[in-house]
Design an enzyme around this catalytic site. Structure first.
Site, PDB file in Angstrom:
ATOM      1  N   PHE A 126      28.331  -0.925  36.973  1.00 54.34           N
ATOM      2  CA  PHE A 126      28.734  -1.711  38.144  1.00 54.34           C
ATOM      3  C   PHE A 126      28.237  -3.148  38.021  1.00 54.34           C
ATOM      4  O   PHE A 126      27.578  -3.685  38.896  1.00 54.34           O
ATOM      5  CB  PHE A 126      28.257  -1.062  39.461  1.00 54.34           C
ATOM      6  CG  PHE A 126      28.880   0.290  39.695  1.00 54.34           C
ATOM      7  CD1 PHE A 126      30.093   0.397  40.353  1.00 54.34           C
ATOM      8  CD2 PHE A 126      28.277   1.445  39.208  1.00 54.34           C
ATOM      9  CE1 PHE A 126      30.684   1.637  40.535  1.00 54.34           C
ATOM     10  CE2 PHE A 126      28.857   2.685  39.386  1.00 54.34           C
ATOM     11  CZ  PHE A 126      30.066   2.787  40.058  1.00 54.34           C
ATOM     12  N   HIS A 127      28.523  -3.740  36.871  1.00 56.37           N
ATOM     13  CA  HIS A 127      28.173  -5.133  36.644  1.00 56.37           C
ATOM     14  C   HIS A 127      29.009  -5.680  35.491  1.00 56.37           C
ATOM     15  O   HIS A 127      29.672  -4.930  34.768  1.00 56.37           O
ATOM     16  CB  HIS A 127      26.677  -5.268  36.322  1.00 56.37           C
ATOM     17  CG  HIS A 127      26.246  -4.516  35.103  1.00 56.37           C
ATOM     18  ND1 HIS A 127      25.552  -3.342  35.142  1.00 56.37           N
ATOM     19  CD2 HIS A 127      26.439  -4.779  33.789  1.00 56.37           C
ATOM     20  CE1 HIS A 127      25.330  -2.913  33.925  1.00 56.37           C
ATOM     21  NE2 HIS A 127      25.862  -3.764  33.080  1.00 56.37           N
ATOM     22  N   ALA A 128      28.940  -6.991  35.322  1.00 55.98           N
ATOM     23  CA  ALA A 128      29.503  -7.661  34.145  1.00 55.98           C
ATOM     24  C   ALA A 128      28.385  -8.493  33.533  1.00 55.98           C
ATOM     25  O   ALA A 128      27.343  -8.713  34.160  1.00 55.98           O
ATOM     26  CB  ALA A 128      30.678  -8.550  34.545  1.00 55.98           C
TER      27      ALA A 128
END
Ligand code: T46
Length: 134
Positions: free
Chosen positions: A50-52
């Site tokens: 749940f990130h970049a």
């Protein structure tokens, strides 16, 4: 800013004793490895990621068991199942990633181009979409 991802196939050097895969910096992957980490003993139903990342390049390999990556470039979402030790997922630049469906025996090894740096993470999906448009 843009991101990209692709699957990489590693050569299996097998003989009558079994299998071996060698990953050599400069030959088999498109960056210098500065960090290796692995994710294992993931509890049932857990979703991670749940990130970049802004700068980081990574190759993810399920060396045992399996898991699924959800990859989002800001325009489309795709699911890629990692389920073989000779299958690497190369992720570069701004790609939102989520990981799910870890098998109980999954060992996910990640080769990374940079040392750990929390400031390289974008953990807010709206902010990620804004960065992709820049
Ligand atoms: C990614 C996906 C595929 C460290 O101290 N050093 C490290 O090198 C890493 C990767 C993590 N940590 C700490 C930070 C957190 O307290 O370990 C804890 C768990 O990390 P995080 O919640 O970021 O883990 P995931 O599974 O959500 O994401 C990880 C990587 O962080 C990320 O770069 O692309 O795996």
């Amino acid at each position: 800013m843009i991101g990209s991802y692709e699957l990489i196939k590693f050569k299996i050097r097998g003989d009558e004793r079994g299998s071996l895969i060698a990953i050599e910096g400069g030959y088999d992957i498109p960056f210098e490895i500065k960090r290796v980490y692995y994710i294992f003993d993931t509890k049932k139903g857990v979703e991670r990621g749940f990130h970049a990342h802004i700068k980081l390049k990574q190759i993810c390999i399920a060396v045992k068991g399996s898991c699924t990556f959800v990859l989002d470039d800001g325009k489309k979402r795709e699911e890629i199942k990692l389920d073989r030790p000779d299958k690497g997922l190369f992720i570069e630049g701004l790609i939102w990633r989520e990981m799910k469906d870890f098998s109980p025996d999954c060992v996910l090894v990640v080769l990374a181009s940079e040392h750990y740096d929390e400031s390289d993470y974008i953990r807010d999906y709206q902010k990620f979409l804004e960065e992709v448009k820049k």
